[in-house]
Design a protein around this motif. Structure first.
Motif, PDB file in Angstrom:
ATOM      1  N   TYR A  91      48.781  68.433  25.377  1.00  0.00           N
ATOM      2  CA  TYR A  91      49.719  69.070  24.453  1.00  0.00           C
ATOM      3  C   TYR A  91      48.952  69.983  23.498  1.00  0.00           C
ATOM      4  O   TYR A  91      48.922  69.754  22.284  1.00  0.00           O
ATOM      5  CB  TYR A  91      50.488  68.009  23.669  1.00  0.00           C
ATOM      6  CG  TYR A  91      51.170  66.978  24.535  1.00  0.00           C
ATOM      7  CD1 TYR A  91      52.275  67.336  25.310  1.00  0.00           C
ATOM      8  CD2 TYR A  91      50.727  65.664  24.590  1.00  0.00           C
ATOM      9  CE1 TYR A  91      52.916  66.400  26.115  1.00  0.00           C
ATOM     10  CE2 TYR A  91      51.363  64.719  25.386  1.00  0.00           C
ATOM     11  CZ  TYR A  91      52.460  65.093  26.152  1.00  0.00           C
ATOM     12  OH  TYR A  91      53.085  64.171  26.945  1.00  0.00           O
TER      13      TYR A  91
ATOM     14  N   GLY B 179      54.737  51.610  24.692  1.00  0.00           N
ATOM     15  CA  GLY B 179      54.115  52.613  23.854  1.00  0.00           C
ATOM     16  C   GLY B 179      52.629  52.722  24.109  1.00  0.00           C
ATOM     17  O   GLY B 179      52.168  52.586  25.246  1.00  0.00           O
TER      18      GLY B 179
ATOM     19  N   LEU C 171      57.456  58.417  25.753  1.00  0.00           N
ATOM     20  CA  LEU C 171      57.731  59.142  24.516  1.00  0.00           C
ATOM     21  C   LEU C 171      59.209  59.038  24.148  1.00  0.00           C
ATOM     22  O   LEU C 171      60.076  59.065  25.013  1.00  0.00           O
ATOM     23  CB  LEU C 171      57.358  60.619  24.647  1.00  0.00           C
ATOM     24  CG  LEU C 171      55.879  60.959  24.824  1.00  0.00           C
ATOM     25  CD1 LEU C 171      55.696  62.477  24.846  1.00  0.00           C
ATOM     26  CD2 LEU C 171      55.039  60.339  23.718  1.00  0.00           C
TER      27      LEU C 171
ATOM     28  N   VAL D  78      51.905  58.640  29.492  1.00  0.00           N
ATOM     29  CA  VAL D  78      52.408  58.828  28.135  1.00  0.00           C
ATOM     30  C   VAL D  78      53.744  59.554  28.131  1.00  0.00           C
ATOM     31  O   VAL D  78      54.627  59.265  27.310  1.00  0.00           O
ATOM     32  CB  VAL D  78      51.371  59.575  27.273  1.00  0.00           C
ATOM     33  CG1 VAL D  78      51.090  60.968  27.816  1.00  0.00           C
ATOM     34  CG2 VAL D  78      51.835  59.666  25.823  1.00  0.00           C
ATOM     35  N   GLY D  79      53.925  60.483  29.046  1.00  0.00           N
ATOM     36  CA  GLY D  79      55.174  61.232  29.068  1.00  0.00           C
ATOM     37  C   GLY D  79      56.401  60.383  29.337  1.00  0.00           C
ATOM     38  O   GLY D  79      57.513  60.735  28.949  1.00  0.00           O
TER      39      GLY D  79
ATOM     40  N   VAL E 123      51.933  59.386  16.802  1.00  0.00           N
ATOM     41  CA  VAL E 123      51.438  58.217  17.522  1.00  0.00           C
ATOM     42  C   VAL E 123      51.230  57.068  16.541  1.00  0.00           C
ATOM     43  O   VAL E 123      50.506  57.212  15.548  1.00  0.00           O
ATOM     44  CB  VAL E 123      50.101  58.530  18.225  1.00  0.00           C
ATOM     45  CG1 VAL E 123      49.588  57.298  18.964  1.00  0.00           C
ATOM     46  CG2 VAL E 123      50.258  59.714  19.176  1.00  0.00           C
TER      47      VAL E 123
ATOM     48  N   LEU F 208      53.875  65.379  17.918  1.00  0.00           N
ATOM     49  CA  LEU F 208      53.856  64.040  18.509  1.00  0.00           C
ATOM     50  C   LEU F 208      53.253  63.096  17.485  1.00  0.00           C
ATOM     51  O   LEU F 208      52.123  63.297  17.048  1.00  0.00           O
ATOM     52  CB  LEU F 208      53.016  64.033  19.789  1.00  0.00           C
ATOM     53  CG  LEU F 208      52.678  62.649  20.369  1.00  0.00           C
ATOM     54  CD1 LEU F 208      53.947  61.866  20.697  1.00  0.00           C
ATOM     55  CD2 LEU F 208      51.797  62.785  21.600  1.00  0.00           C
TER      56      LEU F 208
ATOM     57  N   LYS G 201      62.057  61.000  22.317  1.00  0.00           N
ATOM     58  CA  LYS G 201      62.435  62.309  21.790  1.00  0.00           C
ATOM     59  C   LYS G 201      63.499  62.086  20.716  1.00  0.00           C
ATOM     60  O   LYS G 201      64.583  61.588  21.003  1.00  0.00           O
ATOM     61  CB  LYS G 201      62.963  63.202  22.904  1.00  0.00           C
ATOM     62  CG  LYS G 201      62.095  63.242  24.165  1.00  0.00           C
ATOM     63  CD  LYS G 201      60.697  63.716  23.868  1.00  0.00           C
ATOM     64  CE  LYS G 201      59.943  64.063  25.147  1.00  0.00           C
ATOM     65  NZ  LYS G 201      59.789  62.935  26.084  1.00  0.00           N
TER      66      LYS G 201
ATOM     67  N   GLY H 297      64.492  60.873  25.798  1.00  0.00           N
ATOM     68  CA  GLY H 297      63.351  59.985  25.886  1.00  0.00           C
ATOM     69  C   GLY H 297      63.631  58.841  26.840  1.00  0.00           C
ATOM     70  O   GLY H 297      64.688  58.766  27.459  1.00  0.00           O
TER      71      GLY H 297
ATOM     72  N   LEU I 119      55.385  58.280  19.920  1.00  0.00           N
ATOM     73  CA  LEU I 119      54.771  57.298  20.812  1.00  0.00           C
ATOM     74  C   LEU I 119      54.645  56.012  20.013  1.00  0.00           C
ATOM     75  O   LEU I 119      53.756  55.880  19.166  1.00  0.00           O
ATOM     76  CB  LEU I 119      53.396  57.761  21.292  1.00  0.00           C
ATOM     77  CG  LEU I 119      52.648  56.776  22.206  1.00  0.00           C
ATOM     78  CD1 LEU I 119      53.467  56.477  23.458  1.00  0.00           C
ATOM     79  CD2 LEU I 119      51.273  57.305  22.574  1.00  0.00           C
TER      80      LEU I 119
ATOM     81  N   SER J 270      58.481  64.132  18.748  1.00  0.00           N
ATOM     82  CA  SER J 270      58.460  63.022  19.699  1.00  0.00           C
ATOM     83  C   SER J 270      57.623  61.897  19.103  1.00  0.00           C
ATOM     84  O   SER J 270      56.693  62.148  18.331  1.00  0.00           O
ATOM     85  CB  SER J 270      57.862  63.451  21.043  1.00  0.00           C
ATOM     86  OG  SER J 270      58.644  64.457  21.646  1.00  0.00           O
TER      87      SER J 270
END
Length: 291
Positions: free
Chosen positions: A204, A149, A164, A160-161, A129, A127, A166, A47, A175, A173
């Motif tokens: 995603y 974030g 993230l 966003v990628g 959030v 994911l 990890k 990440g 956020l 993952s």
């Protein structure tokens, strides 16, 4: 008596009779100690915070990882199975919001444990959030930074990628909420947030997107997000909310796809140290989406 009152009364009777199913612990305010570095996990995605380790979770409330064989963790596994059944079919309902009537009912802990349980399945990437910009807590429970974030993605167009985290725990993952903002309701209710949810859904398409939101009453954010997601999980803590407030909160979500209700912190055995929950498909008692 309304259908909501009937299900709560049934759960109360269950408590008094000493039967039921193990439950998720309630959300707490105590902070989590910083994560201790663990050995690298082969194949773990990295990440933005450059950690090559699997997060070493220390919070006792994240039982899906810290106590995977416990009765409480088993109940989260059951809840996970119900969610999978309700969201997979002709169309994958991959965006799910978790909320409650008021603060302190356990929605964030429920969100985290659902995400952890799903992510440890070989078939599911998740994911999580943190969209509770008023009282973000996901980073605290996981012991990760909250430097960038969701708020940064919405306000500054950060990809966003790139933000993230990890975790190295299954295929999970995170956020985080990101830096504090003065106008969370305007930001979450904005067209940019609606576009962002759709972006996550289509960017995603093969993973679950679990969104932890503020409570429904007193704040408009949850109502705005509910209209954009595929499904809603509603957390109710026993004895926390008057039935009139619960009805009002559920009524505000009318028209949304409420997948079910987690009835949280139900102590069915006074001699046991465990708390219990009951999960019910909303259609069991709400009829065609009515409040």
């Amino acid at each position: 008596m309304s259908k909501i009152e009937e299900i709560l009364e049934k759960a109360t009777r269950l408590r008094q009779q000493g039967g039921g199913t193990m439950a998720a612990p309630t959300e707490v305010k105590r902070p989590v100690s910083p994560a201790t570095p663990a050995p690298p996990l082969a194949g773990a995605e990295l990440g933005p915070y450059k950690t090559e380790q699997r997060l070493d979770l220390v919070s006792p409330y994240l039982v899906s990882v810290t106590q995977p064989q416990s009765p409480v963790a088993e109940e989260y596994k059951k809840l996970k199975s119900v969610i999978i059944k309700l969201t997979t079919g002709e169309r994958f309902l991959n965006t799910i919001m978790v909320t409650s009537t008021l603060k302190g009912e356990g929605k964030s802990i429920t969100s985290l444990n659902i995400a952890l349980a799903l992510a440890q399945e070989y078939d599911h990437t998740v994911l999580l959030v943190d969209a509770d910009l008023r009282r973000p807590s996901t980073h605290t429970y996981l012991g990760i930074p909250n430097e960038q974030g969701l708020s940064d993605c919405l306000m500054n167009g950060v990809d966003v990628g790139s933000v993230l985290v990890k975790t190295g725990i299954g295929r999970l993952s995170i956020l985080p909420a990101g830096r504090p903002v003065q106008n969370p309701v305007e930001l979450i209710a904005s067209s940019r947030m609606k576009e962002f949810i759709q972006e996550l859904k289509h960017r995603y398409p093969d993973r679950y997107v679990i969104i932890d939101t503020p409570p429904v009453l007193h704040f408009a954010e949850a109502y705005s997000i509910a209209s954009e997601v595929d499904g809603v999980i509603f957390v109710v803590r026993e004895g926390q909310v008057p039935i009139a407030h619960l009805k009002e909160a559920v009524g505000m979500l009318k028209g949304s796809n409420i997948l079910g209700v987690v009835y949280n912190d139900v102590e069915v055995n006074r001699y046991s140290s465990y708390h219990y929950y009951s999960y019910k498909n909303y259609s069991d008692y709400a009829g065609q989406g009515s409040a």
